[in-house]
Design an enzyme around this catalytic site. Structure first.
Site, short mmCIF file in Angstrom:
data_model
loop_
_atom_site.label_atom_id
_atom_site.label_comp_id
_atom_site.label_asym_id
_atom_site.label_seq_id
_atom_site.Cartn_x
_atom_site.Cartn_y
_atom_site.Cartn_z
N ASP A 159 0.82 -1.30 0.01
CA ASP A 159 -0.03 -0.08 -0.03
C ASP A 159 0.83 1.30 0.14
O ASP A 159 0.44 2.22 -0.73
CB ASP A 159 -1.04 0.12 1.19
CG ASP A 159 -0.49 0.16 2.42
OD1 ASP A 159 0.65 -0.27 2.66
OD2 ASP A 159 -1.07 0.49 3.44
N GLY B 82 -1.97 -7.56 14.59
CA GLY B 82 -1.95 -7.27 13.27
C GLY B 82 -3.34 -7.36 12.66
O GLY B 82 -3.59 -7.60 11.49
N ASP C 289 -5.40 -0.10 6.03
CA ASP C 289 -6.04 -0.40 7.42
C ASP C 289 -7.50 0.58 7.31
O ASP C 289 -8.54 -0.05 7.53
CB ASP C 289 -5.31 -0.19 8.76
CG ASP C 289 -4.01 -1.16 8.46
OD1 ASP C 289 -3.82 -1.94 7.78
OD2 ASP C 289 -3.21 -0.71 9.54
N TYR D 105 9.54 -1.62 10.13
CA TYR D 105 8.65 -1.25 9.18
C TYR D 105 8.94 -0.15 8.34
O TYR D 105 8.94 -0.12 7.10
CB TYR D 105 7.07 -0.92 9.93
CG TYR D 105 6.06 -0.52 8.78
CD1 TYR D 105 5.29 -1.57 8.47
CD2 TYR D 105 5.73 0.69 8.73
CE1 TYR D 105 4.38 -1.24 7.46
CE2 TYR D 105 4.85 1.29 7.80
CZ TYR D 105 4.21 0.15 7.09
OH TYR D 105 2.99 0.66 6.38
C1 GLA Z 1 0.48 -2.18 8.40
C2 GLA Z 1 0.15 -0.64 7.95
C3 GLA Z 1 -0.52 -0.79 6.49
C4 GLA Z 1 0.42 -1.65 5.54
C5 GLA Z 1 0.44 -3.11 6.29
C6 GLA Z 1 1.39 -4.27 5.52
O1 GLA Z 1 -0.84 -2.72 8.75
O2 GLA Z 1 -0.66 0.25 8.89
O3 GLA Z 1 -0.54 0.45 5.94
O4 GLA Z 1 1.23 -1.18 5.27
O5 GLA Z 1 1.11 -2.93 7.72
O6 GLA Z 1 0.83 -4.29 4.29
#
Ligand code: GLA
Length: 334
Positions: free
Chosen positions: A18, A100, A144, A193
């Site tokens: 994303d 998650g 999300d 991340y």
């Molecule tokens: C987290 C972030 C999202 C996305 C996911 C991985 O949930 O908040 O924006 O990058 O990781 O897909």
């Protein structure tokens, strides 16, 4: 008293795409936050998710640097929400934190709806992303927030992060969706991340942008780490589209295979898996009744999502300490 319901989300496929404008297929789930609030002069909110009490007078003063996440979210929402007003009330949650399933995005959206969110859904998504980025320091994408705001009961969503859009898509008939926590909870701010995002952005720049980029472009990047990040984004995007086709033709086996391929790519190319997640995916995928499994969300711990035969879902959930989730409606004010 107003009741606000905000679901969490599970991402079925399409992770670490994303933030470079890629595709994903999440659904909102039947676990989430319920906020019961009424307008007031200040902000006086409690949550059962932490011991903290978000109490502020308006206008807001400075926030101490060491404030916990919930307090930071309340404070940042109150600063950034347009038409901001106070609220008194209570947030209760069935969403595990750090598993998650987007507990912090759900919390942010519930706060924004309680304190003066825009009516427009797309604006709400972008506002919630900005609040979360500022409050947590994590440069998250829009996956999300789109899943939580645009969720539709009984459907998954195809998220196009570049367009900030989500549209409902069919989920295979007769399948179950199970979420199994790996047992390793984490705050994203304590994971690599942000580094993964920066590498993927660099990799996409080397391909001259994502639109129109092909696997051959990824494979011609000389630097091996960036080449792997690029290959993940290109192949994961293709898997999201393949998953939509598999679901539309009710081909659960093909969908399950795509989940396994996605996990391998998240492990080897995006490098966001852990030993615990890999072992869980291996153990799950060798069980009768399981079509496929993969880590879901950012990885580095958190949960695995499993696609099962409908009849097998509860047994699998029970055996692995997970839970069956249903694709649900998005955030709403009752
Ligand atoms: C987290 C972030 C999202 C996305 C996911 C991985 O949930 O908040 O924006 O990058 O990781 O897909």
């Amino acid at each position: 008293m107003t009741t606000i319901i905000v679901p969490g989300r599970v991402n079925l496929i399409g992770d670490h795409t994303d933030y470079v404008g890629g595709l994903a297929m999440p659904c909102a789930i039947d676990l989430g936050i319920t906020a019961e609030v009424e307008p007031s002069d200040g902000i006086d909110l409690t949550t059962d998710a932490t011991a903290e009490h978000g109490s502020f007078t308006l206008p807001l003063g400075e926030l101490p640097d060491d404030s916990p996440t919930w307090i930071r979210l309340v404070h940042t929402t109150a600063r950034l929400a347009p038409n901001m007003h106070g609220a008194t009330g209570r947030f209760t949650t069935t969403l595990p934190i750090g598993a998650g399933l987007s507990s912090s995005a759900a919390c942010t959206i519930a706060l924004a709806l309680a304190l003066g969110a825009p009516d427009d859904k797309r604006e709400l998504v972008l506002l919630a992303q900005a609040i979360e980025q500022q409050a947590t320091g994590v440069p998250c994408g829009v996956l999300d927030q789109l899943a939580i705001v645009f969720g539709e009961a009984g459907h998954a969503l195809i998220v196009d992060a570049a367009a900030v859009e989500a549209r409902p898509t069919h989920i295979c008939d007769g399948v179950g969706i199970v979420v199994v926590p790996s047992g390793s909870h984490r705050a994203l701010s304590e994971t690599p991340y942000a580094e993964r995002r920066a590498q993927a952005e660099q990799a996409v720049r080397e391909m001259g942008g994502l639109a129109g980029a092909a696997l051959t472009d990824a494979l011609s990047i000389p630097e091996p780490v960036l080449r792997r990040r690029a290959r993940h984004v290109i192949t994961e995007n293709a898997r999201v589209l393949a998953m939509a086709t598999a679901f539309t033709s009710n081909d659960a086996r093909a969908a399950g295979q795509l989940l396994l391929e996605s996990h391998a790519s998240l492990k080897n190319d995006a490098e966001v898996s852990t030993k615990g997640l890999d072992q869980l995916v291996d153990a799950l995928s060798s069980r009768p009744g399981v079509f496929g499994a993969r880590l879901t969300g950012a990885g580095f711990g958190g949960s695995v999502v499993v696609l099962t035969e409908g009849d097998a879902a509860h047994d699998i959930a029970q055996t692995f300490g997970g839970r069956v989730v249903s694709p649900s409606a998005g955030a709403r004010v009752l």
